[in-house]
Design an enzyme around this catalytic site. Structure first.
Site, PDB file in Angstrom:
ATOM      1  N   HIS A 239     -18.955  14.813 -29.392  1.00 59.57           N
ATOM      2  CA  HIS A 239     -18.452  13.805 -30.326  1.00 59.57           C
ATOM      3  C   HIS A 239     -18.517  12.380 -29.770  1.00 59.57           C
ATOM      4  O   HIS A 239     -18.658  11.428 -30.519  1.00 59.57           O
ATOM      5  CB  HIS A 239     -17.033  14.137 -30.773  1.00 59.57           C
ATOM      6  CG  HIS A 239     -16.069  14.372 -29.654  1.00 59.57           C
ATOM      7  ND1 HIS A 239     -16.220  15.398 -28.749  1.00 59.57           N
ATOM      8  CD2 HIS A 239     -14.947  13.724 -29.280  1.00 59.57           C
ATOM      9  CE1 HIS A 239     -15.223  15.365 -27.878  1.00 59.57           C
ATOM     10  NE2 HIS A 239     -14.438  14.358 -28.171  1.00 59.57           N
TER      11      HIS A 239
ATOM     12  N   PHE B  90      -5.256  20.713 -24.793  1.00 59.16           N
ATOM     13  CA  PHE B  90      -5.899  19.432 -25.122  1.00 59.16           C
ATOM     14  C   PHE B  90      -7.336  19.480 -24.581  1.00 59.16           C
ATOM     15  O   PHE B  90      -7.618  20.236 -23.656  1.00 59.16           O
ATOM     16  CB  PHE B  90      -5.092  18.312 -24.466  1.00 59.16           C
ATOM     17  CG  PHE B  90      -5.643  16.943 -24.706  1.00 59.16           C
ATOM     18  CD1 PHE B  90      -5.535  16.354 -25.949  1.00 59.16           C
ATOM     19  CD2 PHE B  90      -6.262  16.241 -23.683  1.00 59.16           C
ATOM     20  CE1 PHE B  90      -6.050  15.083 -26.173  1.00 59.16           C
ATOM     21  CE2 PHE B  90      -6.772  14.969 -23.900  1.00 59.16           C
ATOM     22  CZ  PHE B  90      -6.659  14.385 -25.145  1.00 59.16           C
ATOM     23  N   ASP B  91      -8.253  18.662 -25.115  1.00 58.94           N
ATOM     24  CA  ASP B  91      -9.671  18.835 -24.735  1.00 58.94           C
ATOM     25  C   ASP B  91      -9.950  18.623 -23.247  1.00 58.94           C
ATOM     26  O   ASP B  91     -10.668  19.409 -22.636  1.00 58.94           O
ATOM     27  CB  ASP B  91     -10.635  18.051 -25.645  1.00 58.94           C
ATOM     28  CG  ASP B  91     -10.367  16.555 -25.709  1.00 58.94           C
ATOM     29  OD1 ASP B  91      -9.503  16.074 -24.949  1.00 58.94           O
ATOM     30  OD2 ASP B  91     -11.018  15.871 -26.519  1.00 58.94           O
TER      31      ASP B  91
ATOM     32  N   LYS C 229       0.638   7.772 -23.500  1.00 57.98           N
ATOM     33  CA  LYS C 229       1.238   7.993 -24.812  1.00 57.98           C
ATOM     34  C   LYS C 229       2.703   7.561 -24.752  1.00 57.98           C
ATOM     35  O   LYS C 229       3.000   6.386 -24.894  1.00 57.98           O
ATOM     36  CB  LYS C 229       1.092   9.465 -25.221  1.00 57.98           C
ATOM     37  CG  LYS C 229      -0.307   9.841 -25.666  1.00 57.98           C
ATOM     38  CD  LYS C 229      -1.280  10.008 -24.543  1.00 57.98           C
ATOM     39  CE  LYS C 229      -2.606  10.604 -24.964  1.00 57.98           C
ATOM     40  NZ  LYS C 229      -3.107  11.584 -24.016  1.00 57.98           N
TER      41      LYS C 229
ATOM     42  N   ALA D  84       2.720  14.969 -22.879  1.00 58.03           N
ATOM     43  CA  ALA D  84       2.318  13.586 -23.185  1.00 58.03           C
ATOM     44  C   ALA D  84       3.249  12.957 -24.221  1.00 58.03           C
ATOM     45  O   ALA D  84       3.496  11.761 -24.194  1.00 58.03           O
ATOM     46  CB  ALA D  84       0.878  13.555 -23.689  1.00 58.03           C
TER      47      ALA D  84
ATOM     48  N   TYR E  17       0.829  -1.209   0.000  1.00 58.13           N
ATOM     49  CA  TYR E  17       0.000   0.000   0.000  1.00 58.13           C
ATOM     50  C   TYR E  17       0.863   1.259   0.000  1.00 58.13           C
ATOM     51  O   TYR E  17       0.572   2.229  -0.701  1.00 58.13           O
ATOM     52  CB  TYR E  17      -0.947   0.020   1.208  1.00 58.13           C
ATOM     53  CG  TYR E  17      -1.936   1.158   1.101  1.00 58.13           C
ATOM     54  CD1 TYR E  17      -3.154   0.976   0.437  1.00 58.13           C
ATOM     55  CD2 TYR E  17      -1.641   2.426   1.583  1.00 58.13           C
ATOM     56  CE1 TYR E  17      -4.039   2.019   0.283  1.00 58.13           C
ATOM     57  CE2 TYR E  17      -2.520   3.482   1.424  1.00 58.13           C
ATOM     58  CZ  TYR E  17      -3.724   3.270   0.772  1.00 58.13           C
ATOM     59  OH  TYR E  17      -4.590   4.315   0.604  1.00 58.13           O
TER      60      TYR E  17
ATOM     61  N   ASP F 120       2.677  20.389 -20.784  1.00 53.48           N
ATOM     62  CA  ASP F 120       1.769  19.255 -20.918  1.00 53.48           C
ATOM     63  C   ASP F 120       2.490  18.318 -21.894  1.00 53.48           C
ATOM     64  O   ASP F 120       2.418  18.491 -23.106  1.00 53.48           O
ATOM     65  CB  ASP F 120       0.420  19.725 -21.454  1.00 53.48           C
ATOM     66  CG  ASP F 120      -0.589  18.582 -21.549  1.00 53.48           C
ATOM     67  OD1 ASP F 120      -0.242  17.447 -21.162  1.00 53.48           O
ATOM     68  OD2 ASP F 120      -1.716  18.818 -22.019  1.00 53.48           O
TER      69      ASP F 120
HETATM   70  C1  LIG Z   1      -3.995  12.419 -23.611  1.00 53.77           C
HETATM   71  C2  LIG Z   1      -3.651  13.789 -23.255  1.00 53.77           C
HETATM   72  C3  LIG Z   1      -4.081  14.368 -22.055  1.00 53.77           C
HETATM   73  C4  LIG Z   1      -5.022  13.672 -21.086  1.00 53.77           C
HETATM   74  O1  LIG Z   1      -4.494  12.483 -20.651  1.00 53.77           O
HETATM   75  P1  LIG Z   1      -5.350  11.179 -20.313  1.00 53.77           P
HETATM   76  O2  LIG Z   1      -4.311  10.199 -19.899  1.00 53.77           O
HETATM   77  O3  LIG Z   1      -6.094  10.794 -21.555  1.00 53.77           O
HETATM   78  O4  LIG Z   1      -6.277  11.532 -19.202  1.00 53.77           O
HETATM   79  C5  LIG Z   1      -3.664  15.652 -21.766  1.00 53.77           C
HETATM   80  N1  LIG Z   1      -2.892  16.344 -22.608  1.00 53.77           N
HETATM   81  C6  LIG Z   1      -2.463  15.823 -23.790  1.00 53.77           C
HETATM   82  C7  LIG Z   1      -1.605  16.637 -24.681  1.00 53.77           C
HETATM   83  C8  LIG Z   1      -2.839  14.533 -24.150  1.00 53.77           C
HETATM   84  O5  LIG Z   1      -2.443  14.034 -25.324  1.00 53.77           O
END
Ligand SMILES: *Cc1c(COP(=O)(O)O)cnc(C)c1O
Length: 461
Positions: free
Chosen positions: A451, A125-126, A259, A218, A73, A216
């Site tokens: 979407h 990002f969305d 990613k 990813a 844990y 950000d």
């Molecule tokens: C995928 C992504 C996110 C969100 O991450 P999740 O793991 O899907 O919650 C944030 N910013 C970027 C640029 C992303 O590609």
């Protein structure tokens, strides 16, 4: 010139069957799905290019590490392995594990953004956008002017517009800016990379105006690869060195590890500031899990620790970039334009140009995506007026999106070049007779995140 093919630095050990439906079965499946590919079952899809998130293949080293996962844990061995890798990658002393990127967004913004403040980005990002809004703040996108020229081969169309950023910071709204967040690569705008020169200039502006600067990140490895190829000052540097140089410029990061973490699940927040860490840690424990696992299992932490090493291997990045660029050439040769220049994790088809007989309110991007499924069992995502357009209450399109695009996202280490050639073949057949592609109309749509749940019907052709 050396014409030898660039090889992936791995071979296949475990395989997963892919389904082949008949054209009639696909037609019925799409009708059942309300003509929304998000509603299809994965076992109806031959090639799934819906997302590169969590869809990559793991390696033998990742799976053997996973068997060593320590599920204690608190204070698990796997946590320390993960933490050490993230610290080595980013240089940030404070590491918060989260189950995926958006959990990190929620936790960071809760401590950083106050109602009325602004988050400024090359492009949010969305889910990042949604979490800024949920924190009561406003999201401002300032993409560089070259980003809107889909055909220009400029190397860094993911950059932020520095003049606009400076103007905002120096102007009357400057004091409202709570964070500058640079998305690398710029997923919202054609998978385009961000240059180190741009990040360096953002750092200088953030220092001058006393605003926190976050990444950000990813696709930290893919951005680093494209920097090594396209930014002369970084030729010859390794992806790890370039990624580290980017993290060095910022005050912290959000990373969705689904990613470039090369795993199905995971994320991380990296911080330099101890007080901010303390605030985020309390939130993490309350909502995700204790600070040494944050919603992840020990075996996930092990796969991630290994994944962030493997993703920086130059042979891997070279073959992945080469494979995407090759697919772009095949598609372009077939007469279908893609957003230029090709990035790594996805290609964006210019459906508006391919299907001029369809008006934006007939959703040419969506129509092309549906046709790829009907003709070849290929699933992908629309990035056009269906996703981004403004609609009235009767779901009529009021403000079209600036472009009608379709994203072919390429999962990591999953499809061979033969699979990708098949995708190009199916597209080439559509390009020979584009007028047979029908438009669509909306039948029902939810008020938010349209979407994912929208239902449509084909316009009779
Ligand atoms: C995928 C992504 C996110 C969100 O991450 P999740 O793991 O899907 O919650 C944030 N910013 C970027 C640029 C992303 O590609």
């Amino acid at each position: 010139m050396n014409s030898r093919r660039v090889l992936p630095p791995y071979r296949v050990k475990v395989v997963e069957p892919i389904p082949f439906l008949t054209a009639d079965e696909r037609r019925a499946a799409l009708a059942d799905a309300g003509y929304n590919p998000f509603n299809l079952r994965a076992d109806q899809i031959t090639i799934d290019l819906l997302s590169d998130s969590g869809t990559g293949a793991t390696s033998t080293l990742q799976e053997s590490a996973a068997a060593l996962g320590d599920e204690s844990y608190a204070g698990a061995r796997s946590w320390f392995r993960f933490r050490d890798e993230i610290q080595a990658l980013t240089g940030y002393p404070y590491v918060l594990p989260v189950h995926q990127g958006r959990a990190g967004e929620r936790i960071l913004f809760a401590s950083m953004l106050k109602p009325g403040q602004l988050s400024v980005s090359n492009t949010h990002f969305d889910t990042t956008y949604a979490n800024v809004v949920l924190a009561g703040a406003e999201a401002v996108n300032l993409p560089c002017p070259a980003a809107t020229d889909l055909d220009s081969a400029e190397p860094f169309k993911g950059d932020i517009d520095l003049a606009a950023l400076e103007q905002l910071l120096a102007g009357p709204d400057g004091s409202r800016v709570g964070v500058v967040l640079m998305t690398i690569t710029n997923n919202g705008l054609g998978a385009q990379p961000v240059s180190m020169a741009n990040l360096t200039a953002v750092r200088a502006l953030c220092t001058r105006f006393g605003v926190p600067f976050f990444l950000d990140a990813a696709r930290f490895a893919e951005n680093a690869w494209l920097v090594a190829q396209r930014e002369p000052a970084y030729h010859g540097q390794t992806p790890r060195e370039i990624a580290r140089a980017a993290f060095d410029l910022a005050d912290g990061c959000l990373i969705s590890l689904k990613k470039d973490g090369l795993t199905a699940i995971g994320g991380v927040v990296g911080l330099r500031d101890e007080a901010r860490y303390a605030a985020c840690e309390a939130n993490l424990i309350a909502t995700e899990g204790f600070s040494t696992y944050g919603g992840l299992a020990g075996h996930d932490l092990e796969r991630l620790a290994q994944g962030v090493r493997e993703v920086l291997e130059p042979t891997y990045l070279h073959s992945r970039a080469d494979s995407t660029a090759r697919l772009a050439r095949l598609i372009n040769d077939a007469g279908v334009a893609t957003v230029a220049p090709a990035g790594i994790h996805a290609l964006y088809l210019n459906a508006g140009r391919l299907l001029p007989h369809l008006a934006p309110h007939e959703f040419p991007g969506h129509a092309l995506g549906c046709q790829l499924f009907l003709d070849g069992g290929i699933r992908c995502a629309e990035l056009g007026s269906l996703y981004l357009g403004g609609m009235d209450e009767a779901h009529r399109l009021v403000t079209p999106a600036p472009f009608e695009l379709v994203r072919l996202a390429i999962p990591r280490r999953v499809y061979t070049d033969t699979h990708l050639e098949y995708v190009a073949d199916v597209l080439a057949d559509i390009a020979k007779d584009p007028e047979r592609v029908n438009g669509y109309r909306i039948v029902a749509a939810p008020p938010l995140l349209r979407h994912f749940k929208v239902r449509l019907a084909p316009l009779s052709g």
